[in-house]
Design a protein around this motif. Sequence first.
Motif, PDB file in Angstrom:
ATOM      1  N   LYS A  32      18.649  40.322  -7.840  1.00 28.25           N
ATOM      2  CA  LYS A  32      19.302  39.558  -6.772  1.00 28.25           C
ATOM      3  C   LYS A  32      20.791  39.439  -7.050  1.00 28.25           C
ATOM      4  N   TRP A  33      21.149  39.174  -8.274  1.00 29.72           N
ATOM      5  CA  TRP A  33      22.548  39.056  -8.673  1.00 29.72           C
ATOM      6  C   TRP A  33      23.277  40.389  -8.475  1.00 29.72           C
ATOM      7  N   VAL A  34      22.639  41.490  -8.880  1.00 28.54           N
ATOM      8  CA  VAL A  34      23.230  42.819  -8.703  1.00 28.54           C
ATOM      9  C   VAL A  34      23.503  43.099  -7.232  1.00 28.54           C
ATOM     10  N   ARG A  35      22.549  42.816  -6.373  1.00 32.43           N
ATOM     11  CA  ARG A  35      22.711  43.088  -4.935  1.00 32.43           C
ATOM     12  C   ARG A  35      23.853  42.268  -4.336  1.00 32.43           C
ATOM     13  N   GLU A  36      23.916  41.000  -4.700  1.00 33.11           N
ATOM     14  CA  GLU A  36      24.973  40.148  -4.159  1.00 33.11           C
ATOM     15  C   GLU A  36      26.352  40.641  -4.593  1.00 33.11           C
ATOM     16  N   GLU A  37      26.464  41.042  -5.838  1.00 33.05           N
ATOM     17  CA  GLU A  37      27.746  41.576  -6.322  1.00 33.05           C
ATOM     18  C   GLU A  37      28.073  42.898  -5.633  1.00 33.05           C
ATOM     19  N   ALA A  38      27.053  43.738  -5.419  1.00 35.27           N
ATOM     20  CA  ALA A  38      27.276  45.022  -4.752  1.00 35.27           C
ATOM     21  C   ALA A  38      27.768  44.818  -3.320  1.00 35.27           C
ATOM     22  N   GLU A  39      27.212  43.853  -2.626  1.00 29.08           N
ATOM     23  CA  GLU A  39      27.666  43.559  -1.264  1.00 29.08           C
ATOM     24  C   GLU A  39      29.116  43.089  -1.259  1.00 29.08           C
ATOM     25  N   ARG A  40      29.464  42.262  -2.246  1.00 29.21           N
ATOM     26  CA  ARG A  40      30.847  41.779  -2.327  1.00 29.21           C
ATOM     27  C   ARG A  40      31.810  42.932  -2.594  1.00 29.21           C
ATOM     28  N   VAL A  41      31.489  43.760  -3.596  1.00 33.00           N
ATOM     29  CA  VAL A  41      32.382  44.852  -3.967  1.00 33.00           C
ATOM     30  C   VAL A  41      32.484  45.881  -2.846  1.00 33.00           C
ATOM     31  N   ALA A  42      31.378  46.136  -2.162  1.00 35.75           N
ATOM     32  CA  ALA A  42      31.406  47.096  -1.051  1.00 35.75           C
ATOM     33  C   ALA A  42      32.364  46.644   0.039  1.00 35.75           C
ATOM     34  N   GLY A  43      32.465  45.330   0.236  1.00 37.04           N
ATOM     35  CA  GLY A  43      33.399  44.814   1.226  1.00 37.04           C
ATOM     36  C   GLY A  43      34.841  44.875   0.776  1.00 37.04           C
ATOM     37  N   GLU A  45      36.073  47.078  -1.797  1.00 34.90           N
ATOM     38  CA  GLU A  45      36.480  48.406  -2.256  1.00 34.90           C
ATOM     39  C   GLU A  45      35.773  49.475  -1.420  1.00 34.90           C
ATOM     40  N   PRO A  46      36.344  49.868  -0.292  1.00 33.20           N
ATOM     41  CA  PRO A  46      35.682  50.849   0.580  1.00 33.20           C
ATOM     42  C   PRO A  46      35.374  52.173  -0.118  1.00 33.20           C
ATOM     43  N   GLU A  47      36.214  52.553  -1.083  1.00 32.35           N
ATOM     44  CA  GLU A  47      35.988  53.816  -1.775  1.00 32.35           C
ATOM     45  C   GLU A  47      34.693  53.810  -2.583  1.00 32.35           C
ATOM     46  N   LEU A  48      34.258  52.636  -3.015  1.00 31.11           N
ATOM     47  CA  LEU A  48      33.024  52.537  -3.793  1.00 31.11           C
ATOM     48  C   LEU A  48      31.790  52.299  -2.920  1.00 31.11           C
ATOM     49  N   ARG A  49      31.989  52.114  -1.628  1.00 30.50           N
ATOM     50  CA  ARG A  49      30.864  51.774  -0.757  1.00 30.50           C
ATOM     51  C   ARG A  49      29.757  52.826  -0.771  1.00 30.50           C
ATOM     52  N   PRO A  50      30.056  54.136  -0.724  1.00 26.64           N
ATOM     53  CA  PRO A  50      28.959  55.124  -0.756  1.00 26.64           C
ATOM     54  C   PRO A  50      28.130  55.047  -2.043  1.00 26.64           C
ATOM     55  N   LEU A  51      28.802  54.867  -3.186  1.00 31.16           N
ATOM     56  CA  LEU A  51      28.088  54.723  -4.455  1.00 31.16           C
ATOM     57  C   LEU A  51      27.206  53.481  -4.443  1.00 31.16           C
ATOM     58  N   LEU A  52      27.771  52.360  -4.015  1.00 29.01           N
ATOM     59  CA  LEU A  52      27.013  51.109  -3.985  1.00 29.01           C
ATOM     60  C   LEU A  52      25.841  51.182  -3.012  1.00 29.01           C
ATOM     61  N   GLN A  53      26.052  51.838  -1.881  1.00 22.46           N
ATOM     62  CA  GLN A  53      24.987  51.985  -0.903  1.00 22.46           C
ATOM     63  C   GLN A  53      23.833  52.807  -1.475  1.00 22.46           C
ATOM     64  N   ASN A  54      24.178  53.902  -2.132  1.00 20.85           N
ATOM     65  CA  ASN A  54      23.142  54.787  -2.669  1.00 20.85           C
ATOM     66  C   ASN A  54      22.400  54.169  -3.850  1.00 20.85           C
ATOM     67  N   VAL A  55      23.146  53.548  -4.762  1.00 18.21           N
ATOM     68  CA  VAL A  55      22.549  53.079  -6.013  1.00 18.21           C
ATOM     69  C   VAL A  55      21.913  51.702  -5.876  1.00 18.21           C
ATOM     70  N   VAL A  56      22.502  50.830  -5.062  1.00 20.45           N
ATOM     71  CA  VAL A  56      22.033  49.444  -5.015  1.00 20.45           C
ATOM     72  C   VAL A  56      21.534  49.030  -3.637  1.00 20.45           C
ATOM     73  N   LEU A 120      26.130  44.001 -12.421  1.00 18.94           N
ATOM     74  CA  LEU A 120      26.476  45.184 -11.636  1.00 18.94           C
ATOM     75  C   LEU A 120      27.328  46.151 -12.455  1.00 18.94           C
ATOM     76  N   GLU A 121      28.273  45.622 -13.227  1.00 22.05           N
ATOM     77  CA  GLU A 121      29.193  46.492 -13.973  1.00 22.05           C
ATOM     78  C   GLU A 121      28.463  47.405 -14.958  1.00 22.05           C
ATOM     79  N   PRO A 122      27.590  46.891 -15.839  1.00 22.73           N
ATOM     80  CA  PRO A 122      26.892  47.816 -16.739  1.00 22.73           C
ATOM     81  C   PRO A 122      25.966  48.786 -16.013  1.00 22.73           C
ATOM     82  N   LEU A 123      25.336  48.340 -14.928  1.00 24.30           N
ATOM     83  CA  LEU A 123      24.477  49.242 -14.169  1.00 24.30           C
ATOM     84  C   LEU A 123      25.259  50.424 -13.625  1.00 24.30           C
TER      85      LEU A 123
END
Length: 286
Positions: A32-43, A45-56, A120-123
Amino acid sequence: MEAKQHREEKGESAKAVRLCQSKDSDASGIWKWVREEAERVAGEEPELRPLLQNVVLSQPCLGASLGVRLARKLAREDMTKEELTPLLTGILRGEDHLVDSAARDLRAIVERDPACPSPLEPLLFFKGFMAISTYRVSHHLWNHGRRELALYFQSLASEVFAVDIHPAARIGCGILLDHATSFVVGETAIIEDNVSILHEVTLGGTGKESGDRHPIIRSGVLLGAGAKILGRVEIGEGAKVGAGSVVLNDVAPHSTVAGVPAVVVGVSKEDAPALEMDQRLGCRGR
């Protein structure tokens, strides 16, 4: 300066709260913590959005997410990402103990590494975590008679992460492998739970003898950068090995050793040095 300090204190406070919230339900709480952080970072850092979408963000659970991340990192001409993804996610989603161990590793990293604000960072980025996770897959394969495939993943981890862990080695969970480069673990080594290990540590043998010939590392141990522990020696619970030391003999529980060859220089101030990550030797009389 005050504003920066306030932000740092606020960040540490939020981290402590999340660690407390995730403690009772390790894998689900960490996910749950990983997903919440991924949603924040995706908003942010647009450049990381494809990675975050695929992995998390497109994944249903931590096991699937970790399988996809490892597939992206380990893919080669020998075995493509499209071939690795179902293999790795299938293993991880089918074995709850592997995911629980990964969750405990993530938690250990966040607790002990002040540079890591969330799991999220170590993952996504920490090769120590990814190397240990690859080992867990290879160890599972080894124990199920798929030894050639297990050795293949060992080889990949060595090539990609500069970490060489024999798949037959026995490693517990709650492991912090910090920086990780040049970490080597021999076939018969044993590492218990809640151990912290810095880069360039070797758990090796002393010759070509067969049988149990690699070290045993008990729980709560801290192994400093560049430590070499050779032979079937036992590092007792809560001991500390100083950076650059060469250990050839058993180390008593809660002792601190350092030097080449290593000698006792003090007593660990902490019950579990691995959790405190204090690299100072704490010599007697100081």
